[in-house]
Design a protein around this motif. Structure first.
Motif, PDB file in Angstrom:
ATOM      1  N   PHE A 149       0.839  -1.200   0.000  1.00 21.05           N
ATOM      2  CA  PHE A 149       0.000   0.000   0.000  1.00 21.05           C
ATOM      3  C   PHE A 149       0.872   1.247   0.000  1.00 21.05           C
ATOM      4  N   SER A 153       2.050   4.039  -3.142  1.00 16.53           N
ATOM      5  CA  SER A 153       1.415   5.354  -2.991  1.00 16.53           C
ATOM      6  C   SER A 153       2.429   6.465  -2.799  1.00 16.53           C
ATOM      7  N   PHE A 236      -0.214  17.007   5.161  1.00 13.00           N
ATOM      8  CA  PHE A 236      -1.498  16.366   5.457  1.00 13.00           C
ATOM      9  C   PHE A 236      -2.087  17.010   6.714  1.00 13.00           C
ATOM     10  N   ASP A 237      -3.379  17.318   6.664  1.00 14.98           N
ATOM     11  CA  ASP A 237      -4.064  17.753   7.876  1.00 14.98           C
ATOM     12  C   ASP A 237      -4.819  16.560   8.474  1.00 14.98           C
ATOM     13  N   ASP A 240      -7.039  14.585   6.023  1.00 14.39           N
ATOM     14  CA  ASP A 240      -6.247  13.728   5.128  1.00 14.39           C
ATOM     15  C   ASP A 240      -5.773  12.474   5.872  1.00 14.39           C
ATOM     16  N   ASP A 243      -8.582  10.039   6.269  1.00 14.41           N
ATOM     17  CA  ASP A 243      -8.866   9.403   4.973  1.00 14.41           C
ATOM     18  C   ASP A 243      -7.842   8.318   4.667  1.00 14.41           C
ATOM     19  N   LEU A 244      -6.566   8.654   4.908  1.00 11.15           N
ATOM     20  CA  LEU A 244      -5.503   7.680   4.634  1.00 11.15           C
ATOM     21  C   LEU A 244      -5.660   6.445   5.513  1.00 11.15           C
ATOM     22  N   GLU A 246      -8.384   5.196   6.757  1.00  8.48           N
ATOM     23  CA  GLU A 246      -9.482   4.368   6.228  1.00  8.48           C
ATOM     24  C   GLU A 246      -9.046   3.610   4.980  1.00  8.48           C
ATOM     25  N   ASP A 247      -8.359   4.311   4.081  1.00  5.22           N
ATOM     26  CA  ASP A 247      -7.835   3.674   2.864  1.00  5.22           C
ATOM     27  C   ASP A 247      -7.014   2.442   3.197  1.00  5.22           C
ATOM     28  N   TYR A 251      -7.867  -1.483   2.489  1.00  2.56           N
ATOM     29  CA  TYR A 251      -6.980  -2.241   1.600  1.00  2.56           C
ATOM     30  C   TYR A 251      -6.464  -3.524   2.278  1.00  2.56           C
ATOM     31  N   ARG A 279     -15.088   1.599   2.869  1.00  2.45           N
ATOM     32  CA  ARG A 279     -15.199   3.031   3.131  1.00  2.45           C
ATOM     33  C   ARG A 279     -16.544   3.523   2.614  1.00  2.45           C
ATOM     34  N   PRO A 280     -17.083   4.600   3.178  1.00  2.00           N
ATOM     35  CA  PRO A 280     -16.550   5.311   4.350  1.00  2.00           C
ATOM     36  C   PRO A 280     -16.840   4.566   5.646  1.00  2.00           C
TER      37      PRO A 280
END
Lengths: 449, 449
Positions: A149, A153, A236-237, A240, A243-244, A246-247, A251, A279-280
Motif C-alpha cells: 500500500f 502510494s 497532510f491535515d 487527510d 482518509d488515509l 481508512e484507505d 486495503y 469506506r466510508p
C-alpha cells in the motif's frame, strides 16, 4: 525469478502436480490406519496432504516404516498426486516409497485440548498446528499488504531507530539499557518523532518495525513487543490523515479476503463481517462520543478507597475498554473518534484551532471488540508552541533540540498515525488472544521460548 | 488502488504532468536569481524541480515572496510544467503564483563541505540532501527486493522477537534490560534460533528486523543497531544454502540496477561493477583461502607486548579485514568462503562429516571492499551432538530446552543465513561509511538524533 537452489516440490505445490509422481518432505501431522492401509497427513508450509500407504503398493520395509511413524516424525514420501475431494487439503499421494528422516518421540501436543499456559510454554511446537499456520499466514499477508500500500502510494520506507536517548510517550513504561559511555538508552515506543524528520526530508514516509511497551498490562490485547507501521505525511491535515487511515484498513481487509480464504476456513472466521469493511467508515468526535455514553448510561468506574465506584462518564476523561466496546456495539465497521481533550493526548499533537482544549487527534476503533487499531494526529508545527508544550510536559528541551529544528527550517503542516499489526491480525483472524498473532509473543509473564 | 485522501501532485509526478498547470508543495533546495528572474529548486520526495519565477508573470507580492525565500523554506508554487533538458530533474515550472508556508532561517547545512561529525550531528537535516535521498531510496529498493524474493519463493515471514532471555552468539556484546519480574532480557543479535523453530513449523521461513550488537567496534562497517534478513530452510544442506545466498544477492543487485539508475547517477556509482554481479559467484574453502594467503604472503598481525608482530597466516585463525580484503582483490564478484574451522564458528553449526575440525559454515564477501555481507551455515540437527556443543560452550542447558526440542521432534537437515542490509546498501551505493545507509545510525559514540 529462476532459482538455482534445489527447489524440492512441497505439499503446497500439489495443485500444480496432479497426475505426477513426486517426492515430498515434511512432518506427520496425523496418522490413522488399519490392516493394509496407513493414512499419513503430511504437513509442509501451510499445506497438508494425505499420503495413502497401501501394503500391496510398497515394499515390506516401507510399510513397516509407515507403521512406525509417530506424530511430528519427519519423512519423505514418493508417490503419485491424485486430486481427492475427501482428503484434507484436496490431494492425496498414492505412496510408492517412504523414508523416515527422524522419529519424534512423545510429542507433547496431542489432539486433545491443552490449557493456554501449556501451549504458550510450547510455542515453538504450537506453531506447527494448522490454526497457528493460518494465523501466521494472515499476518504475513497483512504485513505485505501494508508495505505494498505505502510503496505503491509514493511513500518512502524510512525505518526509525529502536535505541533512543529519550521517551516519546512518557518514561514510566520504557525498557532501559546502558549505551556504552553515553548513559541510558530506551527501546522505542514509537518511531514517530524520527518519522517526522524523515517526512520533512522526503514528504510521505513510513517506518515499520517492532516497538516496545514495558506496561504492566495483562489483557488479551497487550504485548510488550509488537510491530507497528507509522506513516507520516508532510502537508497532510487531520482530515487527510483520517482518509488515509481508512484507505489503508480497507486495503488490508481486501487483501486478506483475496488471499486468505483457506485460512479463514481453518479459523472458522465469519468473513461476512470482513466483507462489510468498506469506506466510508464511521467518524464521531470525542464530544459526541461522550454525549452518547452519557445518554446510554455507560458509566466510568473508578477505584475509590479500594471499591469500584460508578459515575456518569465525564467530559475530559480518556476512554477505557468499557466505553470503547459500548460505543462500538453500534457499528459493524471501524469508527474514528477524533478531537480528544488535549489533556489526555501527547504533547506533540496540534490543538484544534476551533477549540484549544482539543487535540487534533484521532483513534480508529475496530468492530467486533477489536479495540484501538490506529492512533494518530496532526502534529504541532509551530516552533514556539512546541517549545511551550515540551516545557509544560517537563521534558528536557535539550533532548528535543533536533525535533524542534523540524519546526525551525521550513515547517509545514503534517500528520501521521500508527497501526498496531498484532491488533489488526487479532481482529481479522478472530484470534481470542493477541499472543497467537505473533510468532514468539512477549508479555509481562512471558519471555520464553 | 484508489485513494480518497487529498493526493496532491508532487515533484515526483512531473513526468506525467508536462503541459499541465499544477500546484506543488515542497522545500527550497537551492535558489539563484538576478534582476527579474528567480530560480527555485523545489524538492519533494526524491525529486527536484526548477521553478522559474519571472517578475512579469506573477504579482509583485509573489515576486517579493520568491526573493524572500531561503534554503529549506517551505512553499507552494503554481505554474505550468515544462520539460527542460537543462533543468535539474528534467522539468521546469513556469511559476504563475507562489505562497510561502514557512521561512527557514540560518539553515545550518550549506553547499560548502561539512565535516563528518557535523553532518551526523545534524542527521535529521542531512537527510534532506540529494545524496542521502538517493541512498535511502536504494535502501528501500533493496529491502523491497529482499521481501519480494522470499515472498515469491514460498518463504513465510516469521519475525523473531527482539527481547530474548539468552544470548545466541556470546554474551559480551549484548544490550541488557530488566524484564519485569523475570530477570534480565537481552536485545537479539540474531533471530536465527527462533527462525529454526519457525522452519520446523513451516518449512522455508525468513525473519527480517533490527538486530543489536553492543560491540566496541569503531569502523566504517559497524553499527550497533542494524537490519538483518535471515532465511532458514528445512531440508536445505550447505550447498542449497550457498545457492540460495547467490540467488538472493544477484536478485537484489538486479532490482537495484532496474530501479535506481537516477540514484546511481546522483551517487556517481560505477554501475559496470554492479552489472558484473551475475551467478555463479566464486566459492573457495577456508583451507584454500589460507593456502592462498600463505602463498601470497598476507600475514596475520598480532599484538605482542604492545607491539604489532607479523607472522604467516596460520590455519585455524579467523580472517580479519586485512585477509578478507587481500583475498577479495582477485574477484570482481562476491566470493563465498566455506567450511571454516569449527573453533571460530558458533556452536549450532553442523560439523563437516568429512572432517570434524570443520563447520559447515559459509560467509559471502562482497567485492570492492564490501566485506562480509552474508554469514550462514547448515545447522547441527542431532539432539545428542547439539547437547554436547551447548555443554562445551558452557551455555545453560535449561535456556536451550526449546531449541533442543527441535532436534527431538522430527529433526531434519536445515540451513540458513543472515544478510546485513546496511552492509549491502553500503556496497551497492558505494557509500563511504555505513552511517549513511540507515536513516538514524546508532554507533558506539552516537545515539542522537
Amino acid at each position: 525469478m529462476k532459482s538455482r537452489y534445489k527447489s524440492y516440490k512441497t505439499v503446497e505445490d500439489l495443485p500444480k502436480l496432479a497426475g505426477e509422481t513426486v517426492t515430498l518432505r515434511g512432518w506427520v501431522y496425523k496418522k490413522t490406519g488399519k490392516g493394509k492401509l496407513q493414512f499419513i497427513q503430511l504437513r509442509y508450509g501451510t499445506g497438508i496432504a494425505q499420503c495413502v500407504v497401501f501394503k500391496n503398493n510398497v515394499t515390506e520395509e516401507a510399510f513397516a516404516k509407515a507403521k512406525a511413524l509417530t506424530q511430528e516424525s519427519s519423512l519423505t514420501v514418493t508417490g503419485k498426486v491424485v486430486a481427492s475431494g475427501k482428503a484434507p487439503g484436496g490431494y492425496e499421494i498414492d505412496a510408492a516409497g517412504l523414508e523416515i528422516i527422524h522419529i519424534s518421540q512423545d510429542y507433547p501436543i496431542s489432539a486433545k485440548e491443552h490449557g493456554d499456559s501449556f501451549l504458550i510454554e510450547h510455542r515453538h511446537l504450537w506453531l506447527r498446528s494448522a490454526r497457528q499456520h493460518a494465523i501466521m499466514r494472515v499476518r504475513a499477508v497483512i504485513i505485505k499488504a501494508i508495505r505494498d500500500f505505502f510503496d505503491a502510494s509514493g511513500f518512502k520506507l524510512m525505518d526509525s531507530p529502536i535505541l533512543t536517548p529519550n521517551a516519546c510517550e512518557g518514561t514510566s513504561t520504557l525498557f532501559e539499557t546502558k549505551y556504552f559511555d553515553l548513559g541510558k538508552a530506551y527501546l522505542s515506543q514509537s518511531g514517530q518523532l524520527y518519522a517526522e524528520a524523515s517526512a520533512m526530508a522526503l514528504g510521505k514516509v513510513y517506518t515499520f518495525g517492532p516497538v516496545f511497551r514495558a506496561e504492566r498490562s495483562k489483557t488479551r490485547k497487550h504485548l510488550t513487543e509488537f510491530w507497528m507501521v507509522e506513516p507520516e505525511m508532510a502537508f497532510f491535515d487531520l482530515d487527510d490523515d483520517m482518509d488515509l487511515a481508512e484507505d489503508l484498513v480497507e486495503y488490508i481487509v481486501e487483501c486478506a479476503l483475496r488471499s486468505c480464504q483457506k485460512e479463514f476456513a481453518v479459523l472458522q472466521r465469519d468473513i461476512s463481517a470482513l466483507e462489510r469493511i468498506k469506506r466510508p467508515f464511521y467518524r464521531i468526535s470525542y464530544s459526541e462520543a461522550v454525549e452518547w455514553l452519557q445518554k446510554n448510561k455507560v458509566p466510568i468506574i473508578r477505584k475509590i478507597d479500594g471499591r469500584d465506584v460508578e459515575s456518569p462518564f465525564p467530559w475530559g476523561e480518556d476512554f477505557g475498554t468499557v466505553q470503547e466496546e459500548a460505543l462500538m456495539e453500534q457499528f459493524d465497521k471501524p469508527c474514528i473518534i477524533h478531537r480528544y481533550p488535549a489533556a489526555v493526548k501527547a504533547f506533540y499533537m496540534k490543538r484544534d484551532p476551533a477549540d484549544d482544549k482539543l487535540s487534533l487527534a484521532m483513534d480508529m476503533l475496530g468492530p467486533e471488540k477489536a479495540g484501538e487499531i490506529i492512533g494518530g494526529s496532526q502534529r504541532e508545527d509551530d516552533y514556539d508552541t512546541m517549545l511551550e508544550r515540551i516545557k509544560e510536559d517537563k521534558l528536557d528541551e535539550a533532548d528535543f533540540k533536533w525535533f524542534l529544528d523540524l519546526r525551525k527550517y521550513g515547517s509545514v503542516p503534517h500528520s501521521g498515525f500508527g497501526l498496531g499489526v498484532e491488533r489488526v491480525v487479532k481482529w481479522i483472524t478472530g484470534a481470542k488472544h493477541i499472543r497467537e498473532t505473533i510468532p514468539m509473543p512477549r508479555m509481562i509473564h512471558r519471555i520464553i521460548p
